[in-house]
Write a protein that holds these residues in place. Structure first.
Motif, PDB file in Angstrom:
ATOM      1  N   ASN A  35      25.764 -44.048   8.187  1.00  0.00           N
ATOM      2  CA  ASN A  35      27.068 -43.881   8.834  1.00  0.00           C
ATOM      3  C   ASN A  35      28.017 -45.052   8.564  1.00  0.00           C
ATOM      4  O   ASN A  35      29.179 -45.009   8.962  1.00  0.00           O
ATOM      5  CB  ASN A  35      26.885 -43.732  10.348  1.00  0.00           C
ATOM      6  N   SER A  36      27.520 -46.076   7.876  1.00  0.00           N
ATOM      7  CA  SER A  36      28.343 -47.252   7.630  1.00  0.00           C
ATOM      8  C   SER A  36      29.458 -46.949   6.637  1.00  0.00           C
ATOM      9  O   SER A  36      29.261 -46.202   5.668  1.00  0.00           O
ATOM     10  CB  SER A  36      27.479 -48.399   7.094  1.00  0.00           C
ATOM     11  N   GLN A  37      30.618 -47.533   6.876  1.00  0.00           N
ATOM     12  CA  GLN A  37      31.760 -47.392   5.964  1.00  0.00           C
ATOM     13  C   GLN A  37      31.847 -48.562   4.984  1.00  0.00           C
ATOM     14  O   GLN A  37      32.772 -48.644   4.186  1.00  0.00           O
ATOM     15  CB  GLN A  37      33.054 -47.310   6.783  1.00  0.00           C
ATOM     16  N   VAL A  38      30.876 -49.469   5.060  1.00  0.00           N
ATOM     17  CA  VAL A  38      30.875 -50.629   4.179  1.00  0.00           C
ATOM     18  C   VAL A  38      30.510 -50.204   2.758  1.00  0.00           C
ATOM     19  O   VAL A  38      29.527 -49.481   2.550  1.00  0.00           O
ATOM     20  CB  VAL A  38      29.877 -51.696   4.672  1.00  0.00           C
ATOM     21  N   LEU A  39      31.277 -50.631   1.773  1.00  0.00           N
ATOM     22  CA  LEU A  39      31.021 -50.302   0.374  1.00  0.00           C
ATOM     23  C   LEU A  39      30.368 -51.496  -0.301  1.00  0.00           C
ATOM     24  O   LEU A  39      30.912 -52.602  -0.306  1.00  0.00           O
ATOM     25  CB  LEU A  39      32.328 -49.950  -0.333  1.00  0.00           C
ATOM     26  N   LEU A  40      29.180 -51.269  -0.872  1.00  0.00           N
ATOM     27  CA  LEU A  40      28.467 -52.330  -1.571  1.00  0.00           C
ATOM     28  C   LEU A  40      27.545 -51.709  -2.600  1.00  0.00           C
ATOM     29  O   LEU A  40      27.475 -50.497  -2.731  1.00  0.00           O
ATOM     30  CB  LEU A  40      27.696 -53.222  -0.581  1.00  0.00           C
ATOM     31  N   ASN A  41      26.835 -52.550  -3.350  1.00  0.00           N
ATOM     32  CA  ASN A  41      25.950 -52.069  -4.404  1.00  0.00           C
ATOM     33  C   ASN A  41      24.628 -51.636  -3.790  1.00  0.00           C
ATOM     34  O   ASN A  41      23.622 -52.333  -3.843  1.00  0.00           O
ATOM     35  CB  ASN A  41      25.714 -53.172  -5.438  1.00  0.00           C
ATOM     36  N   GLY A  42      24.645 -50.457  -3.199  1.00  0.00           N
ATOM     37  CA  GLY A  42      23.491 -49.936  -2.470  1.00  0.00           C
ATOM     38  C   GLY A  42      23.969 -49.346  -1.167  1.00  0.00           C
ATOM     39  O   GLY A  42      25.050 -48.757  -1.101  1.00  0.00           O
ATOM     40  N   LEU A  43      23.194 -49.486  -0.113  1.00  0.00           N
ATOM     41  CA  LEU A  43      23.567 -48.975   1.204  1.00  0.00           C
ATOM     42  C   LEU A  43      23.486 -50.094   2.229  1.00  0.00           C
ATOM     43  O   LEU A  43      22.618 -50.958   2.155  1.00  0.00           O
ATOM     44  CB  LEU A  43      22.625 -47.822   1.605  1.00  0.00           C
ATOM     45  N   ALA A  44      24.385 -50.058   3.167  1.00  0.00           N
ATOM     46  CA  ALA A  44      24.404 -51.079   4.212  1.00  0.00           C
ATOM     47  C   ALA A  44      23.153 -50.987   5.073  1.00  0.00           C
ATOM     48  O   ALA A  44      22.520 -49.935   5.176  1.00  0.00           O
ATOM     49  CB  ALA A  44      25.651 -50.911   5.076  1.00  0.00           C
ATOM     50  N   CYS A  45      22.789 -52.109   5.700  1.00  0.00           N
ATOM     51  CA  CYS A  45      21.574 -52.180   6.518  1.00  0.00           C
ATOM     52  C   CYS A  45      21.830 -51.769   7.964  1.00  0.00           C
ATOM     53  O   CYS A  45      22.858 -52.112   8.547  1.00  0.00           O
ATOM     54  CB  CYS A  45      21.008 -53.601   6.525  1.00  0.00           C
ATOM     55  N   LYS A  46      20.881 -51.074   8.492  1.00  0.00           N
ATOM     56  CA  LYS A  46      20.855 -50.728   9.905  1.00  0.00           C
ATOM     57  C   LYS A  46      20.421 -51.960  10.712  1.00  0.00           C
ATOM     58  O   LYS A  46      19.721 -52.845  10.193  1.00  0.00           O
ATOM     59  CB  LYS A  46      19.842 -49.594  10.077  1.00  0.00           C
ATOM     60  N   ASP A  47      20.817 -52.035  11.967  1.00  0.00           N
ATOM     61  CA  ASP A  47      20.369 -53.110  12.851  1.00  0.00           C
ATOM     62  C   ASP A  47      18.844 -53.072  12.941  1.00  0.00           C
ATOM     63  O   ASP A  47      18.271 -52.054  13.341  1.00  0.00           O
ATOM     64  CB  ASP A  47      20.983 -52.914  14.238  1.00  0.00           C
TER      65      ASP A  47
END
Length: 215
Positions: A35-47
């Motif tokens: 559900n993260s809107q952060v764009l990066l090389n992969g997927l953002a981390c969950k808490d």
């Protein structure tokens, strides 16, 4: 029984963890936050405090896929979308089901080497080396046989039996990527100009248009 073969296929999958080509993780895990809107090389981390066992598991890989399509192929992926805990670990898994004479058409994986194990049936497999000499290296595999497709090279599989076939493969990337050669060339959006394809394949525009209509 496919169970022993499945075990060895999964063993190969685990082995690839030690050879992951993706960047090494800097923490225990980075469960994907879809559900993260952060764009990066992969997927953002969950808490990490919200992580559960279900983030590291999936089920249903024993269920055969639907092969009623022109290729006679079904692909069941196990990637970070199915197991969020795979994020940053550099591995993925796939189940392939082939109808009689079904094919996995020529394609490449730009980010991964693939290792495939036949669970049931017989598959003709092969890959083409780079230019020169564009050599085709091919073999017919049977139940329990294993074959490796080197990273980036065009490869394919074809069921050469009268019965359905099943295989499982692992890749040393959480997102191997796939470039199907025919559909990428003739089904790109926007189109590659006809003049380019006609000259590349040494055919006239009418043939290019006919092939393009299939994609």
């Amino acid at each position: 029984m496919a169970s022993p073969i499945l075990f060895f296929g999964l063993l190969a999958f685990v082995f690839l963890a030690a050879l992951a080509s993706d960047p090494n993780p800097l923490q225990d895990f980075c469960v994907a936050d879809t559900n993260s809107q952060v764009l990066l090389n992969g997927l953002a981390c969950k808490d990490p405090n919200t992580v559960e066992a279900s983030d590291f598991s999936s089920s249903g890989l024993h269920i055969a896929g639907n092969t009623s399509n022109p290729a006679g192929l079904s692909v069941t992926p196990i990637v970070a979308a199915q197991i969020p805990g795979l994020n940053t670990l550099g591995i993925s898994l796939f189940r392939f089901d082939y109808a009689p004479w079904g094919i996995n058409p020529p394609h490449t994986h730009p980010r991964a080497t693939e290792i495939l194990t036949v669970l049931e049936g017989s598959l003709e497999v092969g890959f083409v080396t780079s230019n020169p000499p564009n050599r085709l290296i091919t073999k017919v595999l049977h139940k329990g046989d294993v074959f490796v497709f080197p990273i980036g090279l065009i490869h394919y599989q074809r069921n050469v039996g009268k019965k359905s076939a099943t295989a499982i493969s692992a890749a040393n990337s959480q997102n191997p990527g796939v470039i199907p050669i025919a559909s990428a060339v003739f089904g790109s959006k926007p189109d590659i100009p006809n003049g380019v394809l006609a000259k590349a394949f040494q055919v006239d525009n009418a043939i290019v248009n006919y092939i393009r209509s299939k994609f």
